[in-house]
Motif scaffolding. Sequence first.
Motif, PDB file in Angstrom:
ATOM      1  N   CYS A   1      -6.025  -7.601  -3.952  1.00  0.00           N
ATOM      2  CA  CYS A   1      -7.315  -6.888  -3.967  1.00  0.00           C
ATOM      3  C   CYS A   1      -8.453  -7.879  -4.164  1.00  0.00           C
ATOM      4  O   CYS A   1      -9.481  -7.823  -3.478  1.00  0.00           O
ATOM      5  CB  CYS A   1      -7.356  -5.841  -5.083  1.00  0.00           C
ATOM      6  SG  CYS A   1      -6.197  -4.508  -4.816  1.00  0.00           S
TER       7      CYS A   1
ATOM      8  N   SER B   1       0.822  -1.223   0.000  1.00  0.00           N
ATOM      9  CA  SER B   1       0.000   0.000   0.000  1.00  0.00           C
ATOM     10  C   SER B   1       0.849   1.262   0.000  1.00  0.00           C
ATOM     11  O   SER B   1       1.958   1.284   0.539  1.00  0.00           O
ATOM     12  CB  SER B   1      -0.882   0.047   1.245  1.00  0.00           C
ATOM     13  OG  SER B   1      -1.654  -1.097   1.338  1.00  0.00           O
TER      14      SER B   1
ATOM     15  N   PHE C   1      -6.680  -2.455   1.437  1.00  0.00           N
ATOM     16  CA  PHE C   1      -5.775  -1.602   0.652  1.00  0.00           C
ATOM     17  C   PHE C   1      -4.575  -2.424   0.205  1.00  0.00           C
ATOM     18  O   PHE C   1      -3.922  -3.077   1.025  1.00  0.00           O
ATOM     19  CB  PHE C   1      -5.304  -0.395   1.475  1.00  0.00           C
ATOM     20  CG  PHE C   1      -6.433   0.542   1.799  1.00  0.00           C
ATOM     21  CD1 PHE C   1      -6.763   1.568   0.924  1.00  0.00           C
ATOM     22  CD2 PHE C   1      -7.192   0.371   2.958  1.00  0.00           C
ATOM     23  CE1 PHE C   1      -7.828   2.416   1.192  1.00  0.00           C
ATOM     24  CE2 PHE C   1      -8.257   1.221   3.236  1.00  0.00           C
ATOM     25  CZ  PHE C   1      -8.572   2.243   2.354  1.00  0.00           C
TER      26      PHE C   1
ATOM     27  N   ASN D   1      -9.375  -0.109  -1.756  1.00  0.00           N
ATOM     28  CA  ASN D   1      -8.506   1.001  -2.197  1.00  0.00           C
ATOM     29  C   ASN D   1      -9.184   2.362  -2.258  1.00  0.00           C
ATOM     30  O   ASN D   1      -8.649   3.291  -2.847  1.00  0.00           O
ATOM     31  CB  ASN D   1      -7.852   0.690  -3.552  1.00  0.00           C
ATOM     32  CG  ASN D   1      -6.679  -0.253  -3.375  1.00  0.00           C
ATOM     33  OD1 ASN D   1      -6.114  -0.340  -2.283  1.00  0.00           O
ATOM     34  ND2 ASN D   1      -6.313  -0.955  -4.423  1.00  0.00           N
TER      35      ASN D   1
END
Length: 479
Positions: free
Chosen positions: A421, A263, A414, A436
């Motif tokens: 994801c 991230s 995130f 996100n």
Amino acid sequence: MYKDIGLFINGTWRYPQADRPGIEIVNPSNHQHLGYVARADVNDLDQAIEAARQAFTLWRDSGAEQRSTLLYEVYRLILNEAETIAASMTLDQGKPLAESLAEVRFCAEHAKWHAEECKRLYGRLIPARNLRVRQLVVQRPVGVCCAFTPWNFPFNQAIRKICAALGAGCTLILKGPEEAPSAVAALADIFKRAGLPDGCLNLVWGDPEQISTYLIDSPAIAKVSFTGSIAVGKRLAAQAGAKMKRVSMELGGHAPVIICASSDVDKVSTLLVNAKFRNAGQICISPSRFFVHESIVEAFTASLLGKIDGLRVGDGMDPETQMGPLCNERQVTRLEALVDDSLAAGARLLAGGSRVDRAGNYFHPTVLADVPSHARLMQEEPFGPVIPITTFRDLDEVIARANALPYGLAAYGFSEERSECAQLADGLQAGMISINHYGLGMPETPFGGIKDSGYGSEGGAETYDSYLSTVFITELTRD
Ligand code: NAD
């Protein structure tokens, strides 16, 4: 500028009187008296039920066009009056004026969305085995509904339920939050001026348990909708279930936030500080349990603390204020107990941790590190400006930890890696999952939880589902 708030029954306001005193409304920013909200007795409730019952006999047959026109007019009036509604809401609820204004303007769009969608409550024709038979499926309004909305987003939560009930052709008795009633009263006034027939929307206030018990037990009530704590929601759902009534429940959450090693620490901490401290953290979908990959926890925490440091806490009417007080004193006491318990369990206090030393229900923006999973803060929804941080190494393992609680409202993830994801989106158990970004609560998207966080969706194409009954009609058209 703050006025006493009345009951609204069959199109008429009934204000607190000397011989029928109301409940005091207090400004959470300074504990000063604002006014009184009227208290309904059984007689008022009976009259509200009768008004809603009578109004339903006409409103259920209003056409989609009439309902849509009304909701569009409501949308227009809200936008015209947003500043006034927002100012009163900041006085009784506490959030900064800019947030109140954003809530009113943004949530006006629920009226627009429901105006659009109520024209699309289609039925369908099912091909019959016998060609002389016509088979129809139609959607009918369930009837008179009752709804209970809380104090954290007084405008948002009331408008969602009012628009869904009225747009479907139902009538409604709404008990709003006695602590922050002004925005709900403003909405009822706007619906009346927009042309809603008397009795279609009725507002009551008073003793929440007494009112909900009385309304849910009434044979006239067909559906119950509640937003609030899981404990109260379970009680109301059980009561409604015993009478076989339709129920939708939007209950608490304790949203996990999983921040993977890939991230962008600065971007994510900015986004989460904005999301977390909005409405002083009193948001059911607030990011709430922070699981940070061990390789970035130091950088993430430093970035977070840097942004919290400058956060201005104060009276919501002050344009400089970024975070207002909590809405009520019991929230402050709860947070103190949760922080103390975390420290006793071995957590480290990195920021805040206590009430602010001034009149009003203020609590410092708080960050705790190394909070063990058995601490109450990792088990119970804090509903306040508190960030507990813990670390993880393996994504599968942390998803399991995130899913371990009975809550299932919102969840956040995130990562800059596509496969992570997808793993987060597929693995997290919640009614709403945001990857996100912070992207929940639009009028056009469904809002609601799973597990103990409730059932039923508000918003989205699903918004009318729980206010409609599906009826199958089969007709022999000729011999
Ligand atoms: P609560 O559930 O007691 O009250 C929430 C709202 O429900 C209030 O406006 C209250 O008037 C109403 N209410 C309470 N008891 C009721 C009853 N028997 N019948 C009908 N309505 C009733 O919660 P609280 O003490 O105000 O807050 C405690 C916790 O509840 C919070 O910390 C948070 O976890 C949760 N909560 C969640 C939401 C949400 O948006 N889901 C909103 C408010 C509170």
